[in-house]
Scaffold this active site. Sequence first.
Site, short mmCIF file in Angstrom:
data_model
loop_
_atom_site.label_atom_id
_atom_site.label_comp_id
_atom_site.label_asym_id
_atom_site.label_seq_id
_atom_site.Cartn_x
_atom_site.Cartn_y
_atom_site.Cartn_z
N ARG A 163 -11.30 48.35 -39.83
CA ARG A 163 -10.68 47.10 -40.27
C ARG A 163 -9.81 46.58 -39.13
O ARG A 163 -8.99 47.33 -38.60
CB ARG A 163 -9.81 47.40 -41.49
CG ARG A 163 -9.26 46.18 -42.17
CD ARG A 163 -8.30 46.55 -43.28
NE ARG A 163 -6.94 46.69 -42.76
CZ ARG A 163 -5.84 46.65 -43.52
NH1 ARG A 163 -5.94 46.53 -44.83
NH2 ARG A 163 -4.64 46.78 -42.98
N TYR A 201 0.97 40.89 -41.75
CA TYR A 201 0.47 41.98 -42.59
C TYR A 201 -0.54 42.84 -41.83
O TYR A 201 -1.39 42.31 -41.11
CB TYR A 201 -0.23 41.42 -43.84
CG TYR A 201 -1.13 42.43 -44.45
CD1 TYR A 201 -0.59 43.47 -45.20
CD2 TYR A 201 -2.49 42.44 -44.19
CE1 TYR A 201 -1.39 44.46 -45.70
CE2 TYR A 201 -3.30 43.43 -44.69
CZ TYR A 201 -2.75 44.44 -45.44
OH TYR A 201 -3.55 45.43 -45.91
N ASP A 251 -8.83 42.16 -43.72
CA ASP A 251 -8.10 41.95 -44.97
C ASP A 251 -7.26 40.68 -44.86
O ASP A 251 -6.35 40.60 -44.03
CB ASP A 251 -7.19 43.17 -45.22
CG ASP A 251 -6.59 43.17 -46.61
OD1 ASP A 251 -6.72 42.16 -47.32
OD2 ASP A 251 -5.97 44.20 -46.97
N HIS A 274 -5.55 39.53 -47.42
CA HIS A 274 -4.38 39.81 -48.28
C HIS A 274 -3.97 38.60 -49.12
O HIS A 274 -2.78 38.28 -49.22
CB HIS A 274 -3.20 40.32 -47.42
CG HIS A 274 -2.56 41.55 -47.99
ND1 HIS A 274 -1.23 41.59 -48.33
CD2 HIS A 274 -3.05 42.77 -48.27
CE1 HIS A 274 -0.93 42.79 -48.79
NE2 HIS A 274 -2.02 43.54 -48.77
N GLU A 323 -11.81 40.75 -46.98
CA GLU A 323 -11.16 41.27 -48.19
C GLU A 323 -10.10 40.31 -48.73
O GLU A 323 -9.36 39.72 -47.96
CB GLU A 323 -10.50 42.61 -47.81
CG GLU A 323 -9.71 43.25 -48.92
CD GLU A 323 -9.06 44.54 -48.46
OE1 GLU A 323 -9.57 45.16 -47.48
OE2 GLU A 323 -8.05 44.93 -49.05
N GLU A 362 -8.11 45.16 -55.19
CA GLU A 362 -7.13 46.26 -55.15
C GLU A 362 -5.98 46.04 -56.12
O GLU A 362 -5.30 46.99 -56.48
CB GLU A 362 -6.63 46.51 -53.73
CG GLU A 362 -5.80 45.38 -53.17
CD GLU A 362 -5.38 45.62 -51.72
OE1 GLU A 362 -6.19 46.11 -50.94
OE2 GLU A 362 -4.23 45.30 -51.40
N ARG A 380 -12.93 46.36 -55.29
CA ARG A 380 -11.95 47.31 -54.73
C ARG A 380 -11.02 47.91 -55.77
O ARG A 380 -10.04 48.56 -55.44
CB ARG A 380 -11.15 46.61 -53.63
CG ARG A 380 -11.95 46.62 -52.36
CD ARG A 380 -11.30 45.99 -51.21
NE ARG A 380 -9.97 46.44 -50.87
CZ ARG A 380 -9.68 47.61 -50.32
NH1 ARG A 380 -10.62 48.47 -50.06
NH2 ARG A 380 -8.43 47.91 -50.02
N GLU A 382 -11.86 53.23 -48.27
CA GLU A 382 -10.76 53.05 -47.31
C GLU A 382 -10.11 54.39 -47.01
O GLU A 382 -9.86 55.19 -47.91
CB GLU A 382 -9.72 52.08 -47.90
CG GLU A 382 -8.56 51.79 -46.97
CD GLU A 382 -7.60 50.74 -47.54
OE1 GLU A 382 -7.68 50.42 -48.74
OE2 GLU A 382 -6.76 50.24 -46.76
N TRP A 434 1.76 37.35 -50.85
CA TRP A 434 1.97 38.39 -49.85
C TRP A 434 0.74 39.28 -49.78
O TRP A 434 0.27 39.71 -48.82
CB TRP A 434 3.21 39.25 -50.16
CG TRP A 434 3.49 40.06 -48.98
CD1 TRP A 434 4.15 39.68 -47.87
CD2 TRP A 434 3.04 41.39 -48.74
NE1 TRP A 434 4.11 40.67 -46.94
CE2 TRP A 434 3.43 41.74 -47.45
CE3 TRP A 434 2.29 42.32 -49.49
CZ2 TRP A 434 3.14 42.99 -46.88
CZ3 TRP A 434 2.00 43.54 -48.94
CH2 TRP A 434 2.42 43.88 -47.64
C1 GCO Z 1 -5.18 47.66 -48.24
C2 GCO Z 1 -4.06 47.03 -48.96
C3 GCO Z 1 -2.77 47.75 -48.96
C4 GCO Z 1 -1.72 47.04 -49.81
C5 GCO Z 1 -0.81 48.03 -50.44
C6 GCO Z 1 0.18 47.37 -51.36
O1 GCO Z 1 -6.16 46.98 -48.09
O2 GCO Z 1 -5.08 48.83 -47.90
O3 GCO Z 1 -3.99 45.66 -48.75
O4 GCO Z 1 -2.36 48.09 -47.71
O5 GCO Z 1 -1.00 46.12 -49.08
O6 GCO Z 1 -1.59 48.97 -51.12
O7 GCO Z 1 0.90 48.35 -52.04
MG MG Z 2 -6.10 45.11 -48.99
#
Ligand code: GCO
Ligand code: MG
Length: 402
Positions: A147, A159, A210, A212, A236, A262, A283, A339, A402
Amino acid sequence: MKITAIKVIVCSPGRNFVTAKVETDAGAHGVGDGTLNGRELAVAAYLRDHVVPCLIGRDPRRIEDIWHYLYRGAYWRRGPVTMAAIAAIDVALWDIKAKLAGMPLYQLLGGRSRDRVLVYAHGHGADIDEAVDDALRLRERGYRAIRGQCGIPGLARTYGVPVDGKDYEPADAPLPAEHAWNTGRYLEHVPKLFERLRSGLGPEVALLHDVHHRLTPNEAAQLGRALEPFRLFWMEDPAPAENQAAFRRIREMTTTPIAVGEVFNSIHDCHQLIAEQLIDYVRANIGHSGGITHMRRIAHLAELHHVRTGFHGATDLSPVTMGAALHFDLWVPNFGIQEHMPHSAETDVVFPHAYRFADGYMTPGEAPGHGVDIDESLAAKFPYRRAYLPVNRLEDGTLWHW
Ligand code: GCO
Ligand code: MG
């Protein structure tokens, strides 16, 4: 056979973890992970005050019945706290059942569908050069899927790009820090990162990114198109997914594969995304989505619609979730990728585990159960401390995703 006690253990060997240890009169115990990053004590209280008293004396072999007892029985369905608490109990019960059967968990699930589990690592850097160097280092360590995240010019923090040599995004502030976000700069920069990653790593390495949740569906479609020449494994969380139908726009506009989920905790969070084939990878993970019992349903639904699994495996899920996930990954027919963000040395000793990494793949080991335990006396040496991830604001001060 009866459940005799359930310990709820909160510890912080590098970051906070909530663990349920279910004890039985048959000798075998099971361990489950109830960690919900930044809201750990809510799950611990939910377990201690509302779940444990209801389960003492019940038969630990009745996994399905206990799942529904905790889900339907609560009346208040779903929600991240409830579903993390249910997952902690569910995974501990599967651990017990597999130990009683004398089998590694993947055998109980249906046996191996593959020999090893493809994992992806996090490659990052303050700028593109650093990110490419990091990805090359990961390739040398054997990873076949990486990634890529890098700093964005003009933004102080981004991030997925940790500072101070840390190898994960740290949840270490006693109150959430506030970062600035600028979509235009991000959209301009990310394709440049992937052009360099693809030319630096060659055609074989799987590349992931990602977002996010930070884009609108239309912006996500633009990014997906811009990344098409670099053939990503996935993009992602391109946009927030509470509105699942909004992903139609992204899907229609780009062939870059999409991974979402996630933050999901139930099959209802992804039903439309899966049934309309708006995503390629789901995810949702065992720890946040009600354990093995519920994740199995999500995976089966996904299989019908050509969607594969891609479990969230950040270090804010404990090694217990990682162990259970690897058994699931070895079994589940529609596996995509897992992951892998290695835990800290302290976390690894508090949670002794049978899983291993070699040559870009992981294996869960052959120990009966899911193969992960908790060293309670060591865990007691790492007490809970409040720790938050940051939040994001646009440059005019608006709170952003975020
Ligand atoms: C990822 C995620 C995490 C999240 C985290 C939040 O793809 O691994 O985005 O890094 O930010 O799990 O608690
Ligand atoms: Mg993520």
